[in-house]
Design a protein around this motif. Structure first.
Motif, PDB file in Angstrom:
ATOM      1  N   ASP A  70      14.558  -6.315  -3.721  1.00 27.33           N
ATOM      2  CA  ASP A  70      15.845  -5.762  -4.127  1.00 27.33           C
ATOM      3  C   ASP A  70      16.443  -4.956  -2.979  1.00 27.33           C
ATOM      4  O   ASP A  70      15.793  -4.064  -2.433  1.00 27.33           O
ATOM      5  CB  ASP A  70      15.652  -4.873  -5.357  1.00 27.33           C
ATOM      6  CG  ASP A  70      16.977  -4.351  -5.894  1.00 27.33           C
ATOM      7  OD1 ASP A  70      18.025  -4.869  -5.482  1.00 27.33           O
ATOM      8  OD2 ASP A  70      16.939  -3.420  -6.719  1.00 27.33           O
ATOM      9  N   CYS A 112       7.605  -8.215   0.507  1.00 19.99           N
ATOM     10  CA  CYS A 112       8.350  -6.998   0.186  1.00 19.99           C
ATOM     11  C   CYS A 112       9.340  -6.664   1.292  1.00 19.99           C
ATOM     12  O   CYS A 112       8.973  -6.603   2.469  1.00 19.99           O
ATOM     13  CB  CYS A 112       7.369  -5.841  -0.012  1.00 19.99           C
ATOM     14  SG  CYS A 112       8.125  -4.261  -0.425  1.00 19.99           S
ATOM     15  N   LEU A 150       3.219  -2.436  -6.558  1.00 21.83           N
ATOM     16  CA  LEU A 150       3.032  -3.866  -6.307  1.00 21.83           C
ATOM     17  C   LEU A 150       1.562  -4.189  -6.082  1.00 21.83           C
ATOM     18  O   LEU A 150       1.047  -5.208  -6.580  1.00 21.83           O
ATOM     19  CB  LEU A 150       3.867  -4.296  -5.100  1.00 21.83           C
ATOM     20  CG  LEU A 150       5.388  -4.145  -5.228  1.00 21.83           C
ATOM     21  CD1 LEU A 150       6.080  -4.550  -3.932  1.00 21.83           C
ATOM     22  CD2 LEU A 150       5.923  -4.966  -6.386  1.00 21.83           C
ATOM     23  N   LYS A 200       7.769   1.264  -3.458  1.00 19.67           N
ATOM     24  CA  LYS A 200       7.159   0.608  -4.613  1.00 19.67           C
ATOM     25  C   LYS A 200       5.846  -0.096  -4.270  1.00 19.67           C
ATOM     26  O   LYS A 200       5.228  -0.710  -5.152  1.00 19.67           O
ATOM     27  CB  LYS A 200       8.138  -0.422  -5.203  1.00 19.67           C
ATOM     28  CG  LYS A 200       9.470   0.182  -5.627  1.00 19.67           C
ATOM     29  CD  LYS A 200      10.442  -0.911  -6.071  1.00 19.67           C
ATOM     30  CE  LYS A 200      11.807  -0.310  -6.413  1.00 19.67           C
ATOM     31  NZ  LYS A 200      12.791  -1.375  -6.741  1.00 19.67           N
ATOM     32  N   GLY A 241       8.934  -7.584  -3.850  1.00 26.17           N
ATOM     33  CA  GLY A 241       9.857  -6.460  -3.910  1.00 26.17           C
ATOM     34  C   GLY A 241      10.995  -6.754  -2.964  1.00 26.17           C
ATOM     35  O   GLY A 241      10.901  -6.468  -1.770  1.00 26.17           O
ATOM     36  N   SER A 250      12.139  -1.627  -0.528  1.00 27.25           N
ATOM     37  CA  SER A 250      11.198  -1.477  -1.640  1.00 27.25           C
ATOM     38  C   SER A 250       9.858  -0.896  -1.215  1.00 27.25           C
ATOM     39  O   SER A 250       8.880  -1.000  -1.953  1.00 27.25           O
ATOM     40  CB  SER A 250      10.974  -2.844  -2.318  1.00 27.25           C
ATOM     41  OG  SER A 250      12.180  -3.357  -2.831  1.00 27.25           O
TER      42      SER A 250
END
Length: 474
Positions: A157, A131, A142, A138, A155, A135
């Motif tokens: 992005d 990750c 996850l 989140k 994650g 992120s």
């Protein structure tokens, strides 16, 4: 970037979690009671990212533990700014190869996660979560996916606005709070992975920053450190359009805030308005970290640093012209591809010209996805080590001389640690540690107890290259 270090977040003082929302944001998830452990590699931004991760999980009912053996979930929050830092992470991961039945969820967070992506699963198949920093909010989702039976989740992005403070941020220092105001970097230095691991520059609105600062002040924090890979490149996205210098002044004006720091600055965006703000507002700390990386214009151009040696020294002269005495620290890389003896000599002469109060010097190491990879790494490691020693030895001499000039002066110190040496049984002075506004470490003796978190006056009695020694004065 500021210097790298290793720190276990659970070893830091304080356990406060500061919610950004109301009680509705603090509900406990079905994962309540699951234990987690974080080990952090990197700079202040990574340390603050670990605070965010801890806050997110604590707010969902997870429990943080100081012993990795007691953890169900183990996170390594990583730094990839230099090869050695990334190697440490994979060394840690390799320890689990010896214990295949450990029964833990292993997650890699941060810059190495963003840089290596799913390849981490190939290098360390026992890792189940990867990750990046954008992120972290989140993470509970996850982890829930893993609990639902998914073997691997990611994650990664970077195209998201969820990159600043999380809804609950655990603050591991009870006096000093980090606050991210800009994330990512647009500078594209030839050696640097940050644009690839943190994404493009995104600034947080001034209104959001000031709201957070007011909450922190109300919670008892007196020192704020504004963070960004290039913090002074801040551009207020709101209609108010505050400049970085204006934001500094506004943060310092919040009731209860006694000190405001910022790191790391980029020379291209460092201007007179920042110096004037420091000069006019006592709460703005008299310290600037301004990385130069090399004293040679030829090397700076190869590094794509967007300024020359002379232009950088103009920034230093601007800082030295202030009414306040502002300490300056810097970063230097030795052994960049193509660096010659003449280039090294120019770096050494720049040390003399700049008269830094501290320098973090490193050997160049090639990093993935960077332009310098095409230049080759032709300077032998032994020669890099020799050049590094030259820089460190010369800077040590400068720091000894500059620190000796401070003997006899009195400074305000925020006491943020107690020495391992206790007060003597005969009632002698206790030993404490703290920092001046100029970010100098000052170890001190005092007959008083309960100084942690207090601002006190300290007279410097001795100096060493990296710290000062003093005594508490009334």
């Amino acid at each position: 970037m500021p210097p790298s270090f290793d720190v276990r977040v659970d070893d830091l003082t304080g356990t406060r979690a500061e919610p950004r929302g109301g009680a509705e944001n603090q509900s406990v998830s079905p994962g309540s009671g699951t234990t987690f452990y974080i080990e952090t590699f990197g700079c202040q931004m990574n340390a603050h990212d670990s605070e965010k991760v801890a806050g997110v999980l604590l707010g969902r009912g997870y429990q943080q533990v100081a012993d990795i053996e007691a953890a169900k979930v183990v996170f390594y929050n990583t730094c990839s700014i230099r090869e050695k830092a990334a190697q440490k992470v994979f060394s840690r991961l390799g320890e689990f190869r010896k214990h295949p039945d450990h029964g833990k969820v292993i997650g890699v967070l941060g810059c190495v996660a963003q840089q290596e992506g799913e390849e981490i699963f190939e290098r360390a198949p026992w890792v189940s979560l990867v990750c990046g920093s954008a992120s972290y909010s989140k993470l509970p989702t996850l982890l829930a996916e893993l609990e639902a039976g998914n073997r691997r989740v990611t994650g990664l992005d970077t195209d998201t606005d969820e990159t600043f403070e999380t809804e609950i941020t655990r603050r591991d220092n009870p006096f000093r709070a980090y606050l991210t105001i800009i994330e990512g970097c647009d500078k594209s230095c030839a050696y640097c992975v940050v644009p690839y691991t943190r994404g493009p520059e995104r600034s947080r609105s001034s209104a959001s920053v000031l709201e957070e600062v007011r909450k922190l002040a109300d919670a008892g924090y007196s020192e704020i450190q504004l963070l960004g890979q290039t913090v002074n490149s801040y551009r207020d996205p709101a209609a108010r359009g505050m400049t970085f210098a204006e934001l500094l002044v506004a943060v310092a004006a919040v009731r209860g805030i006694r000190r405001v720091r910022f790191t790391t600055s980029h020379p291209r965006d460092f201007g007179r308005d920042i110096v004037e703000a420091i000069d006019s507002v006592p709460a703005l700390c008299d310290h600037v970290h301004l990385p130069v990386q090399s004293g040679s214009t030829r090397v700076l151009r190869a590094m794509q640093r967007t300024y020359t040696r002379d232009e950088y020294l103009e920034k230093i002269a601007l800082i030295r012209s202030a009414r306040r005495s502002i300490s300056v620290t810097s970063d230097i890389i030795v052994g960049f591809p193509g660096e010659t003896e003449e280039d090294v000599a120019e770096t050494l002469s720049l040390l003399e010209a700049a008269q830094y109060d501290g320098v973090f010097a490193f050997q160049y190491s090639p990093r993935p996805n960077t332009a310098s990879l095409q230049m080759g790494d032709t300077i032998p490691a032994e020669e890099k080590g020799r050049r590094l020693a030259l820089v460190q030895d010369r800077q040590r001499e400068i720091q000894i001389a500059r620190n000796n000039e401070l003997v006899g002066q009195t400074f305000e110190v925020l006491v943020d640690g107690a020495s391992r040496r206790p007060a003597s049984p005969a009632g002698g002075p206790g030993q404490w540690a703290g920092r001046t506004s100029s970010n100098r470490i000052l170890n001190l003796s005092s007959p008083h107890a309960g100084l942690l978190g207090q601002y006190i006056q300290v007279r410097v009695t001795r100096a060493s290259p990296n710290s000062l020694i003093g005594e508490h004065v009334n």
